[in-house]
Write a protein that holds these residues in place. Sequence first.
Motif, mmCIF file in Angstrom:
data_model
loop_
_atom_site.group_PDB
_atom_site.id
_atom_site.type_symbol
_atom_site.label_atom_id
_atom_site.label_comp_id
_atom_site.label_asym_id
_atom_site.label_seq_id
_atom_site.Cartn_x
_atom_site.Cartn_y
_atom_site.Cartn_z
ATOM 1 N N THR A 79 62.636 32.298 54.206
ATOM 2 C CA THR A 79 62.812 31.257 53.202
ATOM 3 C C THR A 79 63.202 31.885 51.872
ATOM 4 N N VAL A 80 64.110 31.235 51.164
ATOM 5 C CA VAL A 80 64.554 31.685 49.851
ATOM 6 C C VAL A 80 63.469 31.336 48.825
ATOM 7 N N PRO A 81 63.119 32.290 47.927
ATOM 8 C CA PRO A 81 63.697 33.612 47.673
ATOM 9 C C PRO A 81 63.060 34.688 48.545
ATOM 10 N N PHE A 82 63.848 35.694 48.912
ATOM 11 C CA PHE A 82 63.346 36.754 49.789
ATOM 12 C C PHE A 82 64.183 38.015 49.587
ATOM 13 N N GLU A 83 63.681 39.120 50.133
ATOM 14 C CA GLU A 83 64.475 40.335 50.272
ATOM 15 C C GLU A 83 64.215 40.903 51.654
ATOM 16 N N MET A 84 65.181 41.646 52.171
ATOM 17 C CA MET A 84 65.019 42.244 53.488
ATOM 18 C C MET A 84 65.675 43.616 53.513
ATOM 19 N N GLU A 85 65.221 44.449 54.429
ATOM 20 C CA GLU A 85 65.742 45.792 54.596
ATOM 21 C C GLU A 85 65.974 46.078 56.078
ATOM 22 N N LEU A 86 66.907 46.952 56.353
ATOM 23 C CA LEU A 86 67.132 47.446 57.702
ATOM 24 C C LEU A 86 67.977 48.708 57.620
#
Length: 214
Positions: A79-86
């Motif tokens: 859900t916004v707001p978010f951050e992600m890494e990969l």
Amino acid sequence: MNRRGWLQLTLATLPAACRRPEPPAARAEAEPEIPWQPLVDSHWTPAMGGELSSPSSGVLRLQWGESLSAAKWTGPPLTVPFEMELEARRIDGTDFFCGLTFPVGASGECVTWVVGGWGGSLVGLSSIDGKDASENDTTQHRAFEKERWYRLRAKCTGERIEAWIDGERVIDLPTAGRSLTLRPGPIDVCAPFGLATWQTTGEFRSLRWRPVSP
């Protein structure tokens, strides 16, 4: 008046700037950092194209397909707001080895962050104001080595989209007044959150996300 009384009176009448400063108030404790949530392998499902597999623990592989190969997230929604890494890498092929589709608005709008597309070097978002990753404000080119892991990070607050490659910010897009959509075509199968490659075998690991302050 004795000497002690005179000294107290003198100190009381000194300007504030000349007095000994009061000890600083104790700092308020920092708010605890929101923990990262892993995007575990068991919640990814093939959506089209080449085979989705796990060649080793914690690694997802999208096999080369005739066109788009895609996997969709089936776990709890981002859900916004978010951050992600990969981390992602190209194993074979010459086109994008990471097409990361994610939500950018409360009404269901999505975009795709393309890494290594259009012959292997293009980076950008599809689509901004109807223009895909090859022809909008986010378009750029950089070299990517085969079989090298690249650390990717994306952040969406609803007012801004940012993205980093190996710690370098490569996208910083204010979104007010912009049309944010997916490129017409098969990438729709990834919405609202998914991974894709184009005529390329790509691998992904260390996927995680967390909510952030707007």
